[in-house]
Design a protein around this motif. Structure first.
Motif, mmCIF file in Angstrom:
data_model
loop_
_atom_site.group_PDB
_atom_site.id
_atom_site.type_symbol
_atom_site.label_atom_id
_atom_site.label_comp_id
_atom_site.label_asym_id
_atom_site.label_seq_id
_atom_site.Cartn_x
_atom_site.Cartn_y
_atom_site.Cartn_z
ATOM 1 N N LEU A 1 -9.302 2.141 -6.417
ATOM 2 C CA LEU A 1 -10.618 2.082 -7.057
ATOM 3 C C LEU A 1 -11.554 3.131 -6.470
ATOM 4 C CD1 LEU A 1 -10.960 -1.790 -7.170
ATOM 5 C CD2 LEU A 1 -10.582 -0.278 -9.121
ATOM 6 N N ILE A 2 -11.296 3.488 -5.219
ATOM 7 C CA ILE A 2 -12.074 4.543 -4.558
ATOM 8 C C ILE A 2 -11.064 5.595 -4.108
ATOM 9 C CG2 ILE A 2 -13.666 5.089 -2.667
ATOM 10 C CD1 ILE A 2 -14.229 1.982 -2.638
ATOM 11 N N LYS A 3 -11.144 6.770 -4.662
ATOM 12 C CA LYS A 3 -10.123 7.794 -4.424
ATOM 13 C C LYS A 3 -10.269 8.438 -3.044
ATOM 14 C CE LYS A 3 -8.588 7.324 -8.640
ATOM 15 N NZ LYS A 3 -7.519 6.385 -8.838
ATOM 16 N N ASN A 4 -9.120 8.786 -2.477
ATOM 17 C CA ASN A 4 -9.051 9.567 -1.218
ATOM 18 C C ASN A 4 -9.871 8.956 -0.084
ATOM 19 O OD1 ASN A 4 -7.480 11.606 -2.535
ATOM 20 N ND2 ASN A 4 -9.376 12.302 -3.496
ATOM 21 N N ALA A 5 -9.825 7.621 0.007
ATOM 22 C CA ALA A 5 -10.602 6.957 1.061
ATOM 23 C C ALA A 5 -9.701 6.175 2.016
ATOM 24 C CB ALA A 5 -11.656 6.053 0.426
ATOM 25 N N GLY A 6 -8.402 6.459 1.980
ATOM 26 C CA GLY A 6 -7.497 5.913 2.977
ATOM 27 C C GLY A 6 -7.114 4.453 2.782
ATOM 28 N N PRO A 7 -6.477 3.881 3.814
ATOM 29 C CA PRO A 7 -5.951 2.519 3.720
ATOM 30 C C PRO A 7 -7.017 1.452 3.485
ATOM 31 C CG PRO A 7 -5.129 3.614 5.712
ATOM 32 C CD PRO A 7 -6.133 4.523 5.090
ATOM 33 N N LEU A 8 -8.231 1.685 3.974
ATOM 34 C CA LEU A 8 -9.300 0.696 3.755
ATOM 35 C C LEU A 8 -9.567 0.544 2.258
ATOM 36 C CD1 LEU A 8 -11.349 -1.224 5.070
ATOM 37 C CD2 LEU A 8 -12.960 0.684 5.174
ATOM 38 N N ALA A 9 -9.592 1.658 1.555
ATOM 39 C CA ALA A 9 -9.792 1.616 0.102
ATOM 40 C C ALA A 9 -8.580 1.010 -0.592
ATOM 41 C CB ALA A 9 -10.067 3.021 -0.429
ATOM 42 N N VAL B 1 -0.398 -0.687 -4.726
ATOM 43 C CA VAL B 1 -1.608 0.127 -4.832
ATOM 44 C C VAL B 1 -1.196 1.589 -4.692
ATOM 45 C CG1 VAL B 1 -3.898 0.637 -3.910
ATOM 46 C CG2 VAL B 1 -3.024 -1.713 -3.830
ATOM 47 N N SER B 2 -1.267 2.301 -5.810
ATOM 48 C CA SER B 2 -0.879 3.709 -5.810
ATOM 49 C C SER B 2 -1.321 4.371 -7.106
ATOM 50 C CB SER B 2 0.648 3.843 -5.695
ATOM 51 O OG SER B 2 1.022 5.199 -5.838
ATOM 52 N N ASP B 3 -1.624 5.662 -7.025
ATOM 53 C CA ASP B 3 -1.954 6.426 -8.227
ATOM 54 C C ASP B 3 -0.709 7.050 -8.861
ATOM 55 O OD1 ASP B 3 -4.543 5.766 -7.642
ATOM 56 O OD2 ASP B 3 -5.160 7.747 -6.977
ATOM 57 N N LEU C 1 0.851 -1.191 0.000
ATOM 58 C CA LEU C 1 0.000 0.000 0.000
ATOM 59 C C LEU C 1 0.888 1.243 0.000
ATOM 60 C CD1 LEU C 1 -2.744 -1.049 2.592
ATOM 61 C CD2 LEU C 1 -2.724 -1.377 0.113
ATOM 62 N N ALA C 2 0.822 1.986 -1.106
ATOM 63 C CA ALA C 2 1.673 3.170 -1.248
ATOM 64 C C ALA C 2 0.863 4.359 -1.745
ATOM 65 C CB ALA C 2 2.830 2.867 -2.209
ATOM 66 N N GLY C 3 -0.397 4.392 -1.356
ATOM 67 C CA GLY C 3 -1.286 5.423 -1.883
ATOM 68 C C GLY C 3 -1.471 6.624 -0.985
ATOM 69 N N GLY C 4 -0.763 6.640 0.139
ATOM 70 C CA GLY C 4 -0.960 7.729 1.096
ATOM 71 C C GLY C 4 -0.441 9.057 0.594
ATOM 72 N N LYS C 5 -0.846 10.101 1.268
ATOM 73 C CA LYS C 5 -0.453 11.455 0.854
ATOM 74 C C LYS C 5 0.913 11.873 1.407
ATOM 75 C CE LYS C 5 -4.414 12.970 -1.132
ATOM 76 N NZ LYS C 5 -4.804 11.732 -1.768
ATOM 77 N N SER C 6 1.430 11.136 2.382
ATOM 78 C CA SER C 6 2.732 11.441 2.993
ATOM 79 C C SER C 6 2.810 12.871 3.516
ATOM 80 C CB SER C 6 3.880 11.205 1.989
ATOM 81 O OG SER C 6 3.900 9.889 1.519
ATOM 82 N N LYS C 7 1.688 13.395 4.013
ATOM 83 C CA LYS C 7 1.659 14.792 4.485
ATOM 84 C C LYS C 7 2.657 15.053 5.602
ATOM 85 C CE LYS C 7 -3.096 15.946 3.315
ATOM 86 N NZ LYS C 7 -4.356 15.371 3.717
#
Length: 194
Positions: free
Chosen positions: A69-77, A52-54, A12-18
């Motif tokens: 598949l579901i944008k901006n919905a966190g690790p569950l998505a 999993v990453s955009d 899982l590498a889809g986080g925003k890394s804020k």
């Protein structure tokens, strides 16, 4: 049962890394990026891997990348997207921000796997770690239902599953530490780069 062709590694590498202020997956540590450390830990245990990453820059690692598949919905998505694209019932799911993760620790998750379980996760101290865990693909429909209802918390979902939790021994806890900030990174380097 636990032959490697029956297991997919999902990173899982889809986080925003804020909190890090830059892409966590691409942070260099000991000559490799965080993402590469996680790939190396998973590789001996799995036949297929996906990220999993955009972010298309991850394509350089030569691993199938799937977008959320579901944008901006966190690790569950992210979990949902990874399981959706997996071709195996058993899936080792690891977030990209645990550069000290190793193969033998991930093997423990597989060793504790049983047909009746939906997931096997670690616990460090009093904190469970659903982002370093083995998940069954069969949980996909209930994961979707929760996302559809607007729920975004992975732990809420985990509470609905048949789960086994492995408490990590003190001497290996550091392998599961996630690095979220520059301060975390500096502490990591100070502690383990001697």
């Amino acid at each position: 049962m636990n032959a490697k062709e029956h297991i997919t590694g999902i990173i899982l590498a889809g986080g925003k890394s804020k909190r890090m202020g830059r892409d966590k997956a691409l942070v260099p540590y000991k000559g490799k990026m965080f993402l590469e450390h996680v790939i190396d830990a998973l590789k001996p245990l799995v036949n297929d891997m996906l990220i999993v990453s955009d972010h298309s820059e991850y394509d350089r690692f030569g691993i199938l990348r799937t977008e959320d598949l579901i944008k901006n919905a966190g690790p569950l998505a992210g979990l949902y997207s990874g399981l959706y694209h997996s071709k195996t019932e058993n899936n080792l799911v690891v977030s990209c921000d645990v550069p000290l993760m190793n193969t033998s620790l991930l093997q423990q998750l597989m060793d504790e796997n049983e047909p009746s379980l939906d997931m096997v996760q670690f616990q460090s101290g009093d904190k469970t770690m659903p982002l370093i865990a083995l998940y069954k693909k069969r949980i996909l429909p209930s994961c979707w239902e929760l996302l559809e209802s607007g729920e975004r918390r992975l732990r809420t979902f985990v509470d609905t599953l048949q789960t086994k939790t492995i408490v990590l021994d003190k001497e290996v806890e550091h392998h599961a530490v996630n690095i979220n900030t520059e301060q975390d990174l500096n502490e990591l380097k100070n502690e383990f780069d001697h």
